[in-house]
Design an enzyme around this catalytic site. Sequence first.
Site, PDB file in Angstrom:
ATOM      1  N   ASP A  20       0.836  -1.201   0.000  1.00  0.00           N
ATOM      2  CA  ASP A  20       0.000   0.000   0.000  1.00  0.00           C
ATOM      3  C   ASP A  20       0.878   1.261   0.000  1.00  0.00           C
ATOM      4  O   ASP A  20       2.045   1.217   0.389  1.00  0.00           O
ATOM      5  CB  ASP A  20      -0.860  -0.090   1.274  1.00  0.00           C
ATOM      6  CG  ASP A  20      -1.715   1.114   1.518  1.00  0.00           C
ATOM      7  OD1 ASP A  20      -2.100   1.778   0.545  1.00  0.00           O
ATOM      8  OD2 ASP A  20      -1.997   1.383   2.711  1.00  0.00           O
ATOM      9  N   ASP A  22      -0.451   4.981   1.015  1.00  0.00           N
ATOM     10  CA  ASP A  22      -0.754   5.885   2.133  1.00  0.00           C
ATOM     11  C   ASP A  22      -0.673   5.148   3.464  1.00  0.00           C
ATOM     12  O   ASP A  22      -1.338   4.131   3.667  1.00  0.00           O
ATOM     13  CB  ASP A  22      -2.172   6.479   1.987  1.00  0.00           C
ATOM     14  CG  ASP A  22      -2.329   7.231   0.689  1.00  0.00           C
ATOM     15  OD1 ASP A  22      -1.341   7.803   0.202  1.00  0.00           O
ATOM     16  OD2 ASP A  22      -3.454   7.240   0.149  1.00  0.00           O
ATOM     17  N   ASP A 155      -1.907  -0.556   6.008  1.00  0.00           N
ATOM     18  CA  ASP A 155      -2.158  -0.028   7.355  1.00  0.00           C
ATOM     19  C   ASP A 155      -3.633  -0.110   7.755  1.00  0.00           C
ATOM     20  O   ASP A 155      -3.955  -0.015   8.944  1.00  0.00           O
ATOM     21  CB  ASP A 155      -1.696   1.440   7.463  1.00  0.00           C
ATOM     22  CG  ASP A 155      -2.411   2.327   6.479  1.00  0.00           C
ATOM     23  OD1 ASP A 155      -2.383   2.009   5.269  1.00  0.00           O
ATOM     24  OD2 ASP A 155      -3.024   3.323   6.897  1.00  0.00           O
TER      25      ASP A 155
HETATM   26  O1  LIG Z   1      -9.011  10.002   6.575  1.00  0.00           O
HETATM   27  C1  LIG Z   1      -8.760   9.436   5.500  1.00  0.00           C
HETATM   28  C2  LIG Z   1      -7.706   8.597   5.336  1.00  0.00           C
HETATM   29  C3  LIG Z   1      -7.482   8.009   4.095  1.00  0.00           C
HETATM   30  N1  LIG Z   1      -8.312   8.282   3.100  1.00  0.00           N
HETATM   31  C4  LIG Z   1      -8.130   7.703   1.807  1.00  0.00           C
HETATM   32  O2  LIG Z   1      -8.421   6.349   1.865  1.00  0.00           O
HETATM   33  C5  LIG Z   1      -7.678   5.701   0.881  1.00  0.00           C
HETATM   34  C6  LIG Z   1      -6.784   4.739   1.518  1.00  0.00           C
HETATM   35  O3  LIG Z   1      -5.894   4.310   0.585  1.00  0.00           O
HETATM   36  P1  LIG Z   1      -4.888   3.159   0.861  1.00  0.00           P
HETATM   37  O4  LIG Z   1      -4.374   2.805  -0.492  1.00  0.00           O
HETATM   38  O5  LIG Z   1      -5.687   2.070   1.498  1.00  0.00           O
HETATM   39  O6  LIG Z   1      -3.854   3.695   1.778  1.00  0.00           O
HETATM   40  C7  LIG Z   1      -6.896   6.696   0.151  1.00  0.00           C
HETATM   41  O7  LIG Z   1      -7.586   7.175  -0.943  1.00  0.00           O
HETATM   42  C8  LIG Z   1      -6.768   7.751   1.213  1.00  0.00           C
HETATM   43  O8  LIG Z   1      -6.429   8.952   0.702  1.00  0.00           O
HETATM   44  C9  LIG Z   1      -9.356   9.088   3.259  1.00  0.00           C
HETATM   45  O9  LIG Z   1     -10.123   9.291   2.330  1.00  0.00           O
HETATM   46  N2  LIG Z   1      -9.563   9.668   4.480  1.00  0.00           N
HETATM   47 MG   LIG Z   2      -3.078   2.919   3.536  1.00  0.00          MG
END
Ligand SMILES: O=c1ccn([C@@H]2O[C@H](COP(=O)(O)O)[C@@H](O)[C@H]2O)c(=O)[nH]1
Ligand SMILES: [Mg+2]
Length: 208
Positions: A20, A22, A155
């Site tokens: 992943d 973020d 995460d």
């Molecule tokens: O508070 C938040 C935290 C994260 N996001 C978004 O969710 C997805 C998570 O992406 P991963 O690839 O699972 O890390 C991503 O688009 C983040 O920016 C959110 O919207 N709000």
């Molecule tokens: Mg993530």
Amino acid sequence: MAGRRGISAMAQKQLLVLVDLDGVMADFDGHFLTKWKQTYPEEPFIALEDRKTFYLVDQYETLKEGLKPKIKSVYQSKGFFRELPPIAGACDALKEMNEMEGVKVFICSSPLFFYKYSSTEKFAWVEHYLGADWINRTILTRDKTIVNGHILIDDNVKIKGAVDCPSWEHVVFTAHYNKHMNLRGKKRLDNWTDGSWRDLIMDFKKRL
Ligand SMILES: O=c1ccn([C@@H]2O[C@H](COP(=O)(O)O)[C@@H](O)[C@H]2O)c(=O)[nH]1
Ligand SMILES: [Mg+2]
């Protein structure tokens, strides 16, 4: 035919690792806090050590109602995803992991529903920090359960999607907000700096 079988047998021995972005490679929470304080200095904030939820909104709304539009305005803004600082050791670890014999690494990340900047900026981030070759190994999807792999390092403790039993085993990357969460038997990877990721990968390789 025998040659073909040989190739396919070799292919089966490849460990496919999905990683992943973020919260694992890129410091979403830390960067949000910096931008939040700069943009809305009059509003309350949550120190990273006190974060408790995956979604910022869920915890910030407990401090003060109606913060959602302001929170979204920060991480939906142009440049937010491109400017995410890398998490310590992440890029070096990924490059080294991908050089390990029998290991193939792919980035697997979700763009925001408001995809305008996050999708292109995630590719730009990968190109900048890992190199243009890694664009070929970057999967952007809103549903990680449909992606094939042996491990997903992520995460987010709760990964949901169309497939109930995804092909990968979820290894939870430790973040401030998930460190006290019950992982219900899932493995953890705490960081990219103490070398424990190498043991994790070797363990999975042995099981192939
Ligand atoms: O508070 C938040 C935290 C994260 N996001 C978004 O969710 C997805 C998570 O992406 P991963 O690839 O699972 O890390 C991503 O688009 C983040 O920016 C959110 O919207 N709000
Ligand atoms: Mg993530």
